[in-house]
Design an enzyme around this catalytic site. Structure first.
Site, short mmCIF file in Angstrom:
data_model
loop_
_atom_site.label_atom_id
_atom_site.label_comp_id
_atom_site.label_asym_id
_atom_site.label_seq_id
_atom_site.Cartn_x
_atom_site.Cartn_y
_atom_site.Cartn_z
CE LYS A 145 21.45 -32.37 -5.74
NZ LYS A 145 22.07 -33.19 -4.70
CE1 TYR B 129 21.14 -29.66 -7.40
CE2 TYR B 129 20.83 -30.22 -9.71
CZ TYR B 129 21.65 -30.11 -8.62
OH TYR B 129 22.98 -30.45 -8.71
#
Length: 308
Positions: A168, A140
């Site tokens: 992400k 992420y």
């Protein structure tokens, strides 16, 4: 994560009671809302969850509660790295995975300081792989404590291990997203989920596995609709309308977030307090009016594209 179709992975909020305690009943209702909307999975314990304002035990309790509420309906991923030596981060990853998550997410900016070269991050990632056995992992590009983006080359090497199934992406540049998608093809189980809704349609068409964005905390069914219809030749007029709506309202949804997301959800009928532990600024009457306008605009859009 399932790659047969595009999916929406909500970045979950954490509901708090007015006294600041975690509201687990509201967390159940929130999780069920994501599922009803058609989410392909959920990302618990992320920045939208105010993860840096939670204790380690609270993080684990929230993740476990979400896993139990989902009850196998969709995969759950959750953040498992919060700084410190790799050994410490690996230990918490194991504890997160033991709650029943499908993968544990590493924060890129907590694996290397801002002044450290990519090779330092790379070494720690491979050390983390070694110390977490065969636990599926993800990355992420969280903007806190600072934003550290992975290059396409880095993602290629990480994905090639077969250990990484989720990413992400927050680079905000469609050309870079396309480079990352090409570089990660080596791993068929890998999925890149884009956070930037200004190029949502283009990202999906380029091969992103789906979307993982804060807009899903306002209207999750809209993001699901876009994932389902972005390539539907008969719906391209509506798809363009949705893309324009997301682009035009980008700034509105970032003001004093996540307070405004919680307020918006109350207008949808969800029983949730606007209380947050993070100081995000003053929820002014002017900002409230913009959210009221957003609610009205979305209600019209719902009707035009046929979302219940």
């Amino acid at each position: 994560m399932e790659q047969s179709k595009k999916g929406f992975i909500p970045v979950m909020l954490t509901p708090f009671k007015d006294n600041g305690a975690i509201d687990y009943s509201a967390l159940t209702r929130l999780t069920e809302m994501y599922l009803r909307a058609g989410a392909a999975g959920v990302f618990a314990n992320c920045l939208s969850s105010e993860m840096f304002e939670l204790s380690g035990e609270e993080r684990l309790a929230i993740i476990k509660h979400v896993v139990e509420t989902v009850d196998g309906a969709v995969p759950v991923v959750a953040t498992g790295t919060f700084g410190g030596p790799v050994e410490k981060q690996a230990d918490f990853i194991k504890r997160v995975y033991d709650t029943g998550t499908s993968a544990v997410i590493a924060i890129t900016s907590l694996l290397a300081d801002a002044n450290e070269p990519d090779i330092a991050l790379n070494d720690r990632v491979f050390d983390l792989f070694d110390q977490t056995e065969n636990i599926p992992l993800g990355f992420y590009e969280c903007p806190v404590p600072y934003k550290r983006l992975l290059s396409a080359e880095q993602l290629h090497h990480f994905a090639a291990t077969g250990r990484v199934i989720y990413h992400k992406d927050t680079c905000l540049k469609i050309d870079v997203v396309k480079q990352k998608l090409e570089a990660s093809k080596i791993n068929s189980a890998f999925g890149l989920y884009d956070a930037y809704m200004v190029h949502a349609v283009e990202s999906l068409k380029a091969g992103s596995a789906g979307l993982s964005c804060i807009q899903g905390n306002f209207f999750p069914e809209l993001i699901v609709w876009l994932c389902n219809h972005y390539a539907d030749a008969s719906r391209q007029h509506e798809v363009a309308m949705v893309q324009e709506f997301l682009t035009e309202n980008m700034d509105v949804m970032h003001n004093v977030y996540p307070v405004i997301a919680k307020y918006y959800l109350t207008k949808r009928g969800l029983k949730i307090s606007t209380t947050t532990r993070r100081d995000v600024g003053y929820f002014s009457p002017a900002i409230r009016n913009k959210i009221e306008d957003l609610y009205s605009s979305y209600t019209m859009l719902q009707s035009e594209i046929g979302i219940d």
